[in-house]
Design a protein around this motif. Sequence first.
Motif, PDB file in Angstrom:
ATOM      1  N   ALA A  21       0.828  -1.200   0.000  1.00  0.00           N
ATOM      2  CA  ALA A  21       0.000   0.000   0.000  1.00  0.00           C
ATOM      3  C   ALA A  21       0.863   1.250   0.000  1.00  0.00           C
ATOM      4  CB  ALA A  21      -0.925   0.006   1.212  1.00  0.00           C
ATOM      5  N   GLU A  22       0.574   2.131  -0.941  1.00  0.00           N
ATOM      6  CA  GLU A  22       1.196   3.456  -0.980  1.00  0.00           C
ATOM      7  C   GLU A  22       0.212   4.411  -0.319  1.00  0.00           C
ATOM      8  OE1 GLU A  22       3.773   6.723  -2.138  1.00  0.00           O
ATOM      9  OE2 GLU A  22       4.093   4.603  -1.759  1.00  0.00           O
ATOM     10  N   VAL A  23       0.695   5.151   0.674  1.00  0.00           N
ATOM     11  CA  VAL A  23      -0.155   6.069   1.428  1.00  0.00           C
ATOM     12  C   VAL A  23       0.248   7.501   1.085  1.00  0.00           C
ATOM     13  CG1 VAL A  23      -0.909   6.791   3.723  1.00  0.00           C
ATOM     14  CG2 VAL A  23      -0.326   4.387   3.303  1.00  0.00           C
ATOM     15  N   LYS A  24      -0.732   8.299   0.711  1.00  0.00           N
ATOM     16  CA  LYS A  24      -0.521   9.715   0.431  1.00  0.00           C
ATOM     17  C   LYS A  24      -1.393  10.510   1.398  1.00  0.00           C
ATOM     18  CE  LYS A  24       2.411   9.564  -2.830  1.00  0.00           C
ATOM     19  NZ  LYS A  24       3.730  10.066  -2.521  1.00  0.00           N
ATOM     20  N   THR A  25      -0.786  11.471   2.075  1.00  0.00           N
ATOM     21  CA  THR A  25      -1.500  12.246   3.087  1.00  0.00           C
ATOM     22  C   THR A  25      -1.443  13.727   2.747  1.00  0.00           C
ATOM     23  OG1 THR A  25      -0.769  10.610   4.725  1.00  0.00           O
ATOM     24  CG2 THR A  25      -1.695  12.661   5.578  1.00  0.00           C
ATOM     25  N   ARG A  26      -2.575  14.390   2.915  1.00  0.00           N
ATOM     26  CA  ARG A  26      -2.675  15.832   2.707  1.00  0.00           C
ATOM     27  C   ARG A  26      -3.421  16.442   3.886  1.00  0.00           C
ATOM     28  NH1 ARG A  26       0.419  14.116  -0.419  1.00  0.00           N
ATOM     29  NH2 ARG A  26       0.455  14.332  -2.667  1.00  0.00           N
ATOM     30  N   ARG A  27      -3.160  17.711   4.133  1.00  0.00           N
ATOM     31  CA  ARG A  27      -3.890  18.417   5.187  1.00  0.00           C
ATOM     32  C   ARG A  27      -4.626  19.593   4.559  1.00  0.00           C
ATOM     33  NH1 ARG A  27       1.551  19.725   8.233  1.00  0.00           N
ATOM     34  NH2 ARG A  27       2.716  20.096   6.371  1.00  0.00           N
ATOM     35  N   VAL A  28      -5.838  19.820   5.027  1.00  0.00           N
ATOM     36  CA  VAL A  28      -6.627  20.951   4.563  1.00  0.00           C
ATOM     37  C   VAL A  28      -7.358  21.565   5.755  1.00  0.00           C
ATOM     38  CG1 VAL A  28      -6.952  20.087   2.211  1.00  0.00           C
ATOM     39  CG2 VAL A  28      -8.618  19.512   3.958  1.00  0.00           C
ATOM     40  N   ALA A  29      -7.743  22.798   5.606  1.00  0.00           N
ATOM     41  CA  ALA A  29      -8.484  23.487   6.675  1.00  0.00           C
ATOM     42  C   ALA A  29      -9.864  22.854   6.835  1.00  0.00           C
ATOM     43  CB  ALA A  29      -8.614  24.971   6.345  1.00  0.00           C
ATOM     44  N   LEU A  30     -10.385  22.878   8.047  1.00  0.00           N
ATOM     45  CA  LEU A  30     -11.684  22.285   8.346  1.00  0.00           C
ATOM     46  C   LEU A  30     -12.787  22.916   7.506  1.00  0.00           C
ATOM     47  CD1 LEU A  30     -13.222  20.260  10.062  1.00  0.00           C
ATOM     48  CD2 LEU A  30     -13.447  22.000  11.826  1.00  0.00           C
ATOM     49  N   ASP A  31     -12.702  24.218   7.282  1.00  0.00           N
ATOM     50  CA  ASP A  31     -13.749  24.911   6.540  1.00  0.00           C
ATOM     51  C   ASP A  31     -13.554  24.849   5.025  1.00  0.00           C
ATOM     52  OD1 ASP A  31     -11.537  26.525   6.453  1.00  0.00           O
ATOM     53  OD2 ASP A  31     -12.569  28.357   7.066  1.00  0.00           O
ATOM     54  N   CYS A  32     -12.566  24.137   4.581  1.00  0.00           N
ATOM     55  CA  CYS A  32     -12.300  23.994   3.141  1.00  0.00           C
ATOM     56  C   CYS A  32     -13.247  22.928   2.581  1.00  0.00           C
ATOM     57  CB  CYS A  32     -10.850  23.585   2.902  1.00  0.00           C
ATOM     58  SG  CYS A  32     -10.461  23.318   1.174  1.00  0.00           S
ATOM     59  N   ASN A  33     -14.075  23.310   1.637  1.00  0.00           N
ATOM     60  CA  ASN A  33     -15.039  22.384   1.052  1.00  0.00           C
ATOM     61  C   ASN A  33     -14.499  21.653  -0.168  1.00  0.00           C
ATOM     62  OD1 ASN A  33     -17.008  22.997   2.940  1.00  0.00           O
ATOM     63  ND2 ASN A  33     -17.684  24.781   1.784  1.00  0.00           N
ATOM     64  N   THR A  34     -13.307  22.000  -0.568  1.00  0.00           N
ATOM     65  CA  THR A  34     -12.705  21.379  -1.742  1.00  0.00           C
ATOM     66  C   THR A  34     -12.377  19.928  -1.447  1.00  0.00           C
ATOM     67  OG1 THR A  34     -11.736  23.498  -2.328  1.00  0.00           O
ATOM     68  CG2 THR A  34     -10.809  21.544  -3.388  1.00  0.00           C
ATOM     69  N   ARG A  35     -12.726  19.032  -2.369  1.00  0.00           N
ATOM     70  CA  ARG A  35     -12.355  17.625  -2.233  1.00  0.00           C
ATOM     71  C   ARG A  35     -10.890  17.480  -2.617  1.00  0.00           C
ATOM     72  NH1 ARG A  35     -15.653  13.014  -3.219  1.00  0.00           N
ATOM     73  NH2 ARG A  35     -13.848  12.115  -2.235  1.00  0.00           N
ATOM     74  N   VAL A  36     -10.194  16.697  -1.873  1.00  0.00           N
ATOM     75  CA  VAL A  36      -8.777  16.454  -2.120  1.00  0.00           C
ATOM     76  C   VAL A  36      -8.619  14.964  -2.406  1.00  0.00           C
ATOM     77  CG1 VAL A  36      -6.475  16.613  -1.101  1.00  0.00           C
ATOM     78  CG2 VAL A  36      -8.201  18.322  -0.528  1.00  0.00           C
ATOM     79  N   PHE A  37      -7.782  14.631  -3.370  1.00  0.00           N
ATOM     80  CA  PHE A  37      -7.581  13.239  -3.761  1.00  0.00           C
ATOM     81  C   PHE A  37      -6.096  12.898  -3.717  1.00  0.00           C
ATOM     82  CE2 PHE A  37     -11.398  14.819  -5.821  1.00  0.00           C
ATOM     83  CZ  PHE A  37     -12.337  13.856  -5.461  1.00  0.00           C
ATOM     84  N   PRO A  38      -5.529  12.745  -2.517  1.00  0.00           N
ATOM     85  CA  PRO A  38      -4.084  12.482  -2.423  1.00  0.00           C
ATOM     86  C   PRO A  38      -3.667  11.188  -3.105  1.00  0.00           C
ATOM     87  CG  PRO A  38      -5.128  12.383  -0.255  1.00  0.00           C
ATOM     88  CD  PRO A  38      -6.169  12.827  -1.219  1.00  0.00           C
ATOM     89  N   GLU A  39      -4.570  10.213  -3.160  1.00  0.00           N
ATOM     90  CA  GLU A  39      -4.225   8.921  -3.767  1.00  0.00           C
ATOM     91  C   GLU A  39      -3.930   9.049  -5.257  1.00  0.00           C
ATOM     92  OE1 GLU A  39      -8.664   9.392  -3.940  1.00  0.00           O
ATOM     93  OE2 GLU A  39      -7.130   9.769  -2.444  1.00  0.00           O
ATOM     94  N   GLU A  40      -4.375  10.141  -5.879  1.00  0.00           N
ATOM     95  CA  GLU A  40      -4.095  10.345  -7.297  1.00  0.00           C
ATOM     96  C   GLU A  40      -2.617  10.644  -7.563  1.00  0.00           C
ATOM     97  OE1 GLU A  40      -6.832  13.259  -8.783  1.00  0.00           O
ATOM     98  OE2 GLU A  40      -8.507  11.853  -8.721  1.00  0.00           O
ATOM     99  N   ALA A  41      -1.856  10.887  -6.503  1.00  0.00           N
ATOM    100  CA  ALA A  41      -0.418  11.124  -6.654  1.00  0.00           C
ATOM    101  C   ALA A  41       0.347   9.830  -6.945  1.00  0.00           C
ATOM    102  CB  ALA A  41       0.139  11.796  -5.403  1.00  0.00           C
ATOM    103  N   VAL A  42      -0.354   8.702  -6.918  1.00  0.00           N
ATOM    104  CA  VAL A  42       0.271   7.425  -7.260  1.00  0.00           C
ATOM    105  C   VAL A  42       0.220   7.312  -8.788  1.00  0.00           C
ATOM    106  CG1 VAL A  42       0.305   4.929  -6.869  1.00  0.00           C
ATOM    107  CG2 VAL A  42      -0.472   6.463  -5.055  1.00  0.00           C
ATOM    108  N   ASP A  43       1.164   7.993  -9.417  1.00  0.00           N
ATOM    109  CA  ASP A  43       1.207   8.100 -10.871  1.00  0.00           C
ATOM    110  C   ASP A  43       1.929   6.899 -11.501  1.00  0.00           C
ATOM    111  OD1 ASP A  43       3.863   8.571 -10.240  1.00  0.00           O
ATOM    112  OD2 ASP A  43       3.817  10.676 -10.792  1.00  0.00           O
ATOM    113  N   ALA A  44       2.043   6.922 -12.824  1.00  0.00           N
ATOM    114  CA  ALA A  44       2.655   5.810 -13.560  1.00  0.00           C
ATOM    115  C   ALA A  44       4.087   5.530 -13.103  1.00  0.00           C
ATOM    116  CB  ALA A  44       2.625   6.104 -15.058  1.00  0.00           C
ATOM    117  N   GLN A  45       4.849   6.582 -12.832  1.00  0.00           N
ATOM    118  CA  GLN A  45       6.231   6.399 -12.372  1.00  0.00           C
ATOM    119  C   GLN A  45       6.260   5.689 -11.019  1.00  0.00           C
ATOM    120  OE1 GLN A  45       8.448  10.053 -12.101  1.00  0.00           O
ATOM    121  NE2 GLN A  45      10.234   9.058 -11.240  1.00  0.00           N
TER     122      GLN A  45
END
Length: 161
Positions: free
Chosen positions: A86-110
């Motif tokens: 398992a590759e784990v990608k972690t991001r932090r965002v503000a509680l009031d930030c409504n934007t969806r974040v997709f850290p797992e997308e950083a698991v690119d072809a390389q």
Amino acid sequence: MSAASKKSKTQQLKERWENGELDCGAMTPEFIKGLSPRELGMLGELITIDYFNERGYTLLEQGYRCTEGEADLVLLDELDDVVVMAEVKTRRVALDCNTRVFPEEAVDAQKQRRYRRIASCYLMEHYPLKAIRFDAVGVTIRGGHIAEIEHQYNAFDWQVS
């Protein structure tokens, strides 16, 4: 110099988590904001280990290293009788930030190619294994108290598309 001061901040963070000293009250927005990228990654891995444990997986190795690189987590999925890298990608965002974040997308072809090479090393060191599966896990920490986990089961396979 004391033994505690010789330990890295990531080692101290891991010990605090494993000893139950790091709870939701301790993970204030200021605490999360003060974490280095390496410490944030370690926290994401620790959260992910708990996530997998709750689902019946067994942790085999954290930070498996070989000449090809490092796999964040190596687990046993007893239900499917498969070793999971398992590759784990972690991001932090503000509680009031409504934007969806997709850290797992950083698991690119390389990164996928690198994980295939790492898995080959693991397979040679632990032969025989029935199967290896590649999962990607995205951990988003919102405001310090909320961790969202996105688990991509079988995120990629051995074959290059």
